[in-house]
Motif scaffolding. Sequence first.
Motif, mmCIF file in Angstrom:
data_model
loop_
_atom_site.group_PDB
_atom_site.id
_atom_site.type_symbol
_atom_site.label_atom_id
_atom_site.label_comp_id
_atom_site.label_asym_id
_atom_site.label_seq_id
_atom_site.Cartn_x
_atom_site.Cartn_y
_atom_site.Cartn_z
ATOM 1 N N THR A 30 0.824 -1.227 0.000
ATOM 2 C CA THR A 30 0.000 0.000 0.000
ATOM 3 C C THR A 30 0.849 1.265 0.000
ATOM 4 O O THR A 30 0.309 2.365 0.003
ATOM 5 N N TRP A 62 -6.462 2.333 -3.867
ATOM 6 C CA TRP A 62 -6.456 1.007 -3.256
ATOM 7 C C TRP A 62 -7.303 0.036 -4.064
ATOM 8 O O TRP A 62 -7.054 -1.177 -4.041
ATOM 9 N N SER A 143 -12.190 -3.715 1.538
ATOM 10 C CA SER A 143 -11.062 -3.076 2.209
ATOM 11 C C SER A 143 -11.308 -2.944 3.703
ATOM 12 O O SER A 143 -12.432 -3.134 4.191
ATOM 13 N N GLY A 146 -6.644 1.551 6.955
ATOM 14 C CA GLY A 146 -5.299 1.591 6.412
ATOM 15 C C GLY A 146 -4.219 1.357 7.448
ATOM 16 O O GLY A 146 -4.446 1.459 8.657
ATOM 17 N N LEU A 147 -3.020 1.047 6.942
ATOM 18 C CA LEU A 147 -1.867 0.779 7.795
ATOM 19 C C LEU A 147 -0.792 1.851 7.639
ATOM 20 O O LEU A 147 0.309 1.710 8.167
ATOM 21 N N THR A 164 -6.767 -0.522 3.365
ATOM 22 C CA THR A 164 -6.048 -1.763 3.079
ATOM 23 C C THR A 164 -6.919 -2.660 2.228
ATOM 24 O O THR A 164 -7.948 -3.166 2.701
ATOM 25 N N LEU A 169 -4.197 -8.018 0.218
ATOM 26 C CA LEU A 169 -3.575 -8.449 1.470
ATOM 27 C C LEU A 169 -3.545 -9.970 1.549
ATOM 28 O O LEU A 169 -2.540 -10.563 1.967
#
Length: 259
Positions: A30, A62, A143, A146-147, A164, A169
């Motif tokens: 990401t 994303w 999704s 977020g990270l 994310t 992932l």
Amino acid sequence: MLSEGETIRSTEPFRHDGGPVGVLLCHGFTGSPAALRPWAEHLAALDYSVELPRLPGHATSWQDLNLTGWPDWYRRVERSLLDLAERCPQVIVAGLSMGGCLALRLAQEHGPLVQGLVLVNPVVTSADRRLKALPLLRLLRPSAAGLSGDIAMPGQDERAYDRTPLQALYSQTKLWELVRRDLAMITQPVLLYRSVNDHVVDATSAPVILSGVSSTDVTEVLLQRSYHVATLDYDAPTILEGSAAFAERVAKKNRGLTP
């Protein structure tokens, strides 16, 4: 919202044709080349040849990333490795987070072309129990939160997604499995930087890597002041200077042994 094909500002790939030692830098999941740009520029200023590609699905949206998977990201860094190897007799591969995982895979599959590895908060596993639901969850929602932005130093921006993508992932976890399975294939010198306070990658990956590789030249450096994106954080000078010294040492050791 970015229009189709538009990229996030300041996330361009970086390339520098320098001396006979090449360094390939791989950014994280990401994220974008922005997280490693100061590192790339530092190495270029020291006359290393440098490649910092942008991984497919990154630095746009994303949703785009959810349409890609680990083979797409791997093929991109593999092309950069092969390109560097044509220009440079010696190549060091480095990566942040998932970029470290990609670096390990390159060393597993292209051993003779990779003379050393520099890994910054690499990820090959996770103790997060929520990942057990990922095979089903990715089918129910696109999704999650977020990270990005795990940086202690104020004012830094890694230009990463605020969501994310779960299908992507899930694909990343498949890459983890392959890399863990083949860790014993790694014989190259390894320099691993690990942030003591990392809110993205937990403490399980580093011991798995360090105990799993067959390398005899292995160094772990603990970063006390930085969070996950340590390449943009307080300990960045340690990484930049240490990786350059590592590349020089490995190159000198191998000089004359490679055609």
